[in-house]
Design a protein around this motif. Structure first.
Motif, short mmCIF file in Angstrom:
data_model
loop_
_atom_site.label_atom_id
_atom_site.label_comp_id
_atom_site.label_asym_id
_atom_site.label_seq_id
_atom_site.Cartn_x
_atom_site.Cartn_y
_atom_site.Cartn_z
N ALA A 29 34.14 36.67 35.40
CA ALA A 29 32.87 37.03 35.27
C ALA A 29 32.15 35.40 35.12
O ALA A 29 31.21 35.10 35.93
N TRP A 30 32.65 34.55 34.41
CA TRP A 30 31.97 33.46 34.04
C TRP A 30 32.41 32.36 35.31
O TRP A 30 31.34 31.83 35.96
N GLY A 31 33.37 32.54 36.09
CA GLY A 31 33.85 31.60 37.09
C GLY A 31 33.32 32.26 38.54
O GLY A 31 33.54 31.76 39.60
N ARG A 32 33.02 33.70 38.40
CA ARG A 32 32.32 34.27 39.51
C ARG A 32 33.67 34.41 40.52
O ARG A 32 33.49 34.19 41.82
N VAL A 33 34.80 34.64 40.11
CA VAL A 33 36.07 34.95 40.84
C VAL A 33 36.54 36.40 40.80
O VAL A 33 36.42 37.01 39.69
N PRO A 34 37.05 36.72 41.77
CA PRO A 34 37.54 38.24 41.75
C PRO A 34 38.58 38.39 40.65
O PRO A 34 39.25 37.66 40.34
N LEU A 35 38.65 39.48 40.22
CA LEU A 35 39.85 39.81 39.14
C LEU A 35 40.90 40.78 39.54
O LEU A 35 40.36 41.90 40.08
N ALA A 36 42.04 40.68 39.53
CA ALA A 36 43.27 41.59 39.80
C ALA A 36 43.80 41.87 38.54
O ALA A 36 44.22 41.11 37.75
N PRO A 37 43.34 43.17 38.10
CA PRO A 37 43.49 43.41 36.61
C PRO A 37 45.11 43.45 36.35
O PRO A 37 45.34 42.96 35.23
N SER A 38 46.15 43.67 37.19
CA SER A 38 47.56 43.39 36.89
C SER A 38 48.19 43.38 38.19
O SER A 38 48.20 44.25 38.88
N ALA A 39 48.96 42.28 38.54
CA ALA A 39 49.71 42.03 39.50
C ALA A 39 50.97 42.99 39.22
O ALA A 39 51.82 43.06 40.04
#
Length: 85
Positions: A29-39
């Motif tokens: 959220a801070w870096g405004r980048v997508p999150l993949a919860p777990s590879a």
């Protein structure tokens, strides 16, 4: 660049998985980048998909790692000009 939230098994980390998950979500959220919860979703705990150490994915699991991570990677690639924070 996508933030890949790869969360390690609790016995091998100094913090619990819930704390790790919050950390990755906050950084995303801070870096405004997508999150993949777990590879490693669907891979961890499946002996046929892990190396002898029981932690790291083997060659057979690589397409699954990519499938888990791809939505976040693709979302990051679609961003033409990331907003500075």
């Amino acid at each position: 660049v996508a933030l890949l939230g790869v969360i390690g098994p609790e016995p091998f980390t100094r913090i619990d998985t819930a704390t790790q998950a919050r950390f990755y979500a906050d950084v995303s959220a801070w870096g405004r980048v997508p999150l993949a919860p777990s590879a490693m979703a669907g891979i961890s705990g499946e002996p046929s998909l892990l190396q002898r150490d029981g932690l790291h994915p083997n060659a057979v699991a690589q397409p699954l790692v990519l499938a888990n991570a791809w939505p976040a990677i693709a979302a990051a690639l679609r961003r033409e000009h990331p907003e500075p924070h």
